[in-house]
Design a protein around this motif. Structure first.
Motif, PDB file in Angstrom:
ATOM      1  N   ASN A  15       0.825  -1.404   0.028  1.00 54.32           N
ATOM      2  CA  ASN A  15      -0.196  -0.311   0.041  1.00 54.32           C
ATOM      3  C   ASN A  15       1.107   1.216   0.104  1.00 54.32           C
ATOM      4  OD1 ASN A  15      -2.575   1.411  -0.101  1.00 54.32           O
ATOM      5  ND2 ASN A  15      -2.538   1.339   2.086  1.00 54.32           N
ATOM      6  N   THR A  16       0.288   2.296  -1.251  1.00 51.24           N
ATOM      7  CA  THR A  16       1.828   3.150  -1.282  1.00 51.24           C
ATOM      8  C   THR A  16       0.754   4.687  -0.840  1.00 51.24           C
ATOM      9  OG1 THR A  16       3.066   2.473  -2.463  1.00 51.24           O
ATOM     10  CG2 THR A  16       3.292   4.444  -2.249  1.00 51.24           C
ATOM     11  N   GLU A  17       0.913   5.706  -0.326  1.00 50.61           N
ATOM     12  CA  GLU A  17       0.143   7.037  -0.038  1.00 50.61           C
ATOM     13  C   GLU A  17       0.593   7.847  -1.334  1.00 50.61           C
ATOM     14  OE1 GLU A  17      -1.223   8.271   3.691  1.00 50.61           O
ATOM     15  OE2 GLU A  17      -2.014   6.203   4.201  1.00 50.61           O
ATOM     16  N   VAL A  18      -0.534   8.064  -2.046  1.00 50.65           N
ATOM     17  CA  VAL A  18       0.273   9.562  -2.685  1.00 50.65           C
ATOM     18  C   VAL A  18      -0.887  10.438  -2.523  1.00 50.65           C
ATOM     19  CG1 VAL A  18       1.204   7.536  -4.735  1.00 50.65           C
ATOM     20  CG2 VAL A  18      -1.418   8.750  -4.701  1.00 50.65           C
ATOM     21  N   LYS A  19       0.135  12.259  -3.212  1.00 49.33           N
ATOM     22  CA  LYS A  19      -0.489  13.337  -3.359  1.00 49.33           C
ATOM     23  C   LYS A  19      -0.961  13.659  -4.568  1.00 49.33           C
ATOM     24  CE  LYS A  19       0.520  12.817   1.587  1.00 49.33           C
ATOM     25  NZ  LYS A  19      -0.903  13.088   2.516  1.00 49.33           N
ATOM     26  N   GLU A  20       0.050  12.927  -5.296  1.00 48.75           N
ATOM     27  CA  GLU A  20      -0.442  14.026  -6.672  1.00 48.75           C
ATOM     28  C   GLU A  20      -1.369  13.235  -7.164  1.00 48.75           C
ATOM     29  OE1 GLU A  20       0.251  17.086  -7.622  1.00 48.75           O
ATOM     30  OE2 GLU A  20       1.491  17.658  -5.347  1.00 48.75           O
ATOM     31  N   PRO A  21      -2.235  13.371  -8.002  1.00 51.69           N
ATOM     32  CA  PRO A  21      -3.398  12.772  -9.224  1.00 51.69           C
ATOM     33  C   PRO A  21      -2.294  12.387 -10.692  1.00 51.69           C
ATOM     34  CG  PRO A  21      -3.165  15.074 -10.036  1.00 51.69           C
ATOM     35  CD  PRO A  21      -2.617  15.530  -8.328  1.00 51.69           C
ATOM     36  N   HIS A  56     -11.123   6.926  -4.273  1.00 53.20           N
ATOM     37  CA  HIS A  56      -9.253   7.307  -3.712  1.00 53.20           C
ATOM     38  C   HIS A  56      -8.436   6.099  -3.267  1.00 53.20           C
ATOM     39  CE1 HIS A  56     -10.780  11.291  -2.273  1.00 53.20           C
ATOM     40  NE2 HIS A  56     -11.041  11.074  -3.296  1.00 53.20           N
ATOM     41  N   ARG A  57      -8.870   4.718  -3.795  1.00 48.32           N
ATOM     42  CA  ARG A  57      -7.806   3.599  -4.058  1.00 48.32           C
ATOM     43  C   ARG A  57      -8.113   2.877  -4.872  1.00 48.32           C
ATOM     44  NH1 ARG A  57      -7.478   0.275   2.277  1.00 48.32           N
ATOM     45  NH2 ARG A  57      -7.233   1.622   2.977  1.00 48.32           N
ATOM     46  N   TYR A  58      -6.679   2.060  -5.643  1.00 50.80           N
ATOM     47  CA  TYR A  58      -7.015   1.506  -7.024  1.00 50.80           C
ATOM     48  C   TYR A  58      -6.128   0.348  -6.815  1.00 50.80           C
ATOM     49  CZ  TYR A  58      -8.589   5.660  -8.772  1.00 50.80           C
ATOM     50  OH  TYR A  58      -9.445   6.878  -8.955  1.00 50.80           O
ATOM     51  N   VAL A  59      -6.133  -0.612  -7.776  1.00 48.38           N
ATOM     52  CA  VAL A  59      -5.320  -1.997  -7.803  1.00 48.38           C
ATOM     53  C   VAL A  59      -4.752  -2.341  -9.132  1.00 48.38           C
ATOM     54  CG1 VAL A  59      -5.116  -4.016  -7.222  1.00 48.38           C
ATOM     55  CG2 VAL A  59      -6.809  -2.861  -5.819  1.00 48.38           C
ATOM     56  N   VAL A  60      -3.296  -2.063  -8.746  1.00 51.40           N
ATOM     57  CA  VAL A  60      -2.218  -2.182 -10.321  1.00 51.40           C
ATOM     58  C   VAL A  60      -1.672  -3.319 -10.281  1.00 51.40           C
ATOM     59  CG1 VAL A  60      -0.715  -1.479 -11.213  1.00 51.40           C
ATOM     60  CG2 VAL A  60      -2.025  -0.149 -10.575  1.00 51.40           C
ATOM     61  N   SER A  61      -1.756  -4.195 -11.275  1.00 50.39           N
ATOM     62  CA  SER A  61      -0.527  -5.307 -10.487  1.00 50.39           C
ATOM     63  C   SER A  61       0.478  -5.114 -11.175  1.00 50.39           C
ATOM     64  CB  SER A  61      -1.431  -6.804 -11.717  1.00 50.39           C
ATOM     65  OG  SER A  61      -0.272  -7.494 -12.385  1.00 50.39           O
ATOM     66  N   VAL A  62       1.353  -6.256 -10.658  1.00 53.10           N
ATOM     67  CA  VAL A  62       3.249  -5.419 -11.420  1.00 53.10           C
ATOM     68  C   VAL A  62       3.129  -5.588 -12.744  1.00 53.10           C
ATOM     69  CG1 VAL A  62       4.004  -7.371 -10.419  1.00 53.10           C
ATOM     70  CG2 VAL A  62       5.754  -5.430 -10.198  1.00 53.10           C
ATOM     71  N   LEU A  63       2.600  -7.005 -13.127  1.00 49.48           N
ATOM     72  CA  LEU A  63       2.702  -6.877 -15.137  1.00 49.48           C
ATOM     73  C   LEU A  63       1.990  -5.753 -15.018  1.00 49.48           C
ATOM     74  CD1 LEU A  63       1.390 -10.838 -14.672  1.00 49.48           C
ATOM     75  CD2 LEU A  63       3.048 -10.266 -14.451  1.00 49.48           C
ATOM     76  N   THR A  89      -3.247   4.235  -2.475  1.00 45.89           N
ATOM     77  CA  THR A  89      -4.156   5.229  -2.315  1.00 45.89           C
ATOM     78  C   THR A  89      -4.082   6.781  -2.626  1.00 45.89           C
ATOM     79  OG1 THR A  89      -3.778   3.176  -0.759  1.00 45.89           O
ATOM     80  CG2 THR A  89      -4.900   5.520   0.371  1.00 45.89           C
ATOM     81  N   TYR A  90      -5.464   7.454  -3.377  1.00 47.48           N
ATOM     82  CA  TYR A  90      -4.759   9.122  -3.238  1.00 47.48           C
ATOM     83  C   TYR A  90      -5.128   9.461  -1.935  1.00 47.48           C
ATOM     84  CZ  TYR A  90      -5.330  13.388  -5.295  1.00 47.48           C
ATOM     85  OH  TYR A  90      -5.901  14.846  -5.493  1.00 47.48           O
ATOM     86  N   GLU A  91      -4.745  10.316  -1.018  1.00 43.74           N
ATOM     87  CA  GLU A  91      -4.679  11.265  -0.194  1.00 43.74           C
ATOM     88  C   GLU A  91      -5.115  12.669  -0.744  1.00 43.74           C
ATOM     89  OE1 GLU A  91      -5.968  10.575   2.384  1.00 43.74           O
ATOM     90  OE2 GLU A  91      -5.769   8.083   2.495  1.00 43.74           O
TER      91      GLU A  91
END
Length: 211
Positions: A15-21, A56-63, A89-91
């Motif tokens: 889980n990684t939080e990001v501040k920019e869109p 505000h939450r997205y799942v991305v596969s490493v593939l 996670t977009y905050e």
């Protein structure tokens, strides 16, 4: 630029939080490669653009991430050292209201205190602690207890000390370097949420496609 012999190591947290869109690979991945120019080309690659009014939450596969990298540098060998599915996670930028934060702290502390006090009183009533202390006091002194004796006092002190030792901290000060039981439970709770979120997105095939 030849990249056939180069290996790019990537590692992403669950889980990684990001501040920019506009989310780039450098925002969500830790990378290592003997050729620094490869990393300089890959880090700015946009993996996701988050609309302002979207979830505000997205799942991305490493593939999908590897696919994005290969579009930029075909033939590059990639070694994944992290998770197979990443939660973004977009905050966004939030202004903290000190008064509102203080109110929430007071409310949570009050609820916790009342709940803990009720639990302790209910336990004491279930096991008849008062009667047990009265009998112990009678056996030791030969007198009837009035309910406020040295036994009750030491019990209260011992209860406080036991709670502090169990939770391993007093305010912001920790007694040992080990995580507190509350921190362990919160981590387990977060892991359960993340696993559930990833499974739900995978089953519904709602993993995010890279740009």
């Amino acid at each position: 630029m030849s990249s056939g012999n180069e290996i790019l190591y990537i590692k992403g947290e669950k889980n990684t939080e990001v501040k920019e869109p506009n989310v780039t690979l450098g925002d969500i991945l830790t990378m290592e490669c003997s050729n620094s120019s490869i990393m300089n080309r890959i880090k700015p690659l946009r993996i996701l653009k988050i609309p302002k009014k979207e979830q505000h939450r997205y799942v991305v596969s490493v593939l999908k991430i590897i696919e994005c990298i290969h579009r930029e540098i075909p033939g590059l060998q990639i070694q994944n050292e992290g998770e197979s599915d990443l939660i973004i996670t977009y905050e966004g930028e939030k202004k903290r209201n000190a008064i509102w934060q203080g109110i929430k702290v007071v409310v949570v502390a009050g609820i916790t205190f009342i709940g803990a006090a009720f639990s302790i009183m209910a336990f004491n009533n279930d096991v008849s602690v008062t009667k047990m202390f009265s009998r112990i006091y009678l056996l030791l002194t030969g007198e009837e207890s009035n309910g406020f004796t040295l036994i009750e006092l030491t019990y209260c002190i011992g209860l406080i000390v036991g709670i502090l030792i169990f939770f391993n901290h007093l305010g912001r000060k920790k007694f040992t370097a080990d995580p507190t039981p509350m921190e362990v439970e919160m981590r387990l709770y977060e892991n359960d949420i993340q696993e559930t979120l990833i499974e739900a997105y995978t089953r519904k095939e709602k993993e995010v496609d890279v740009d």
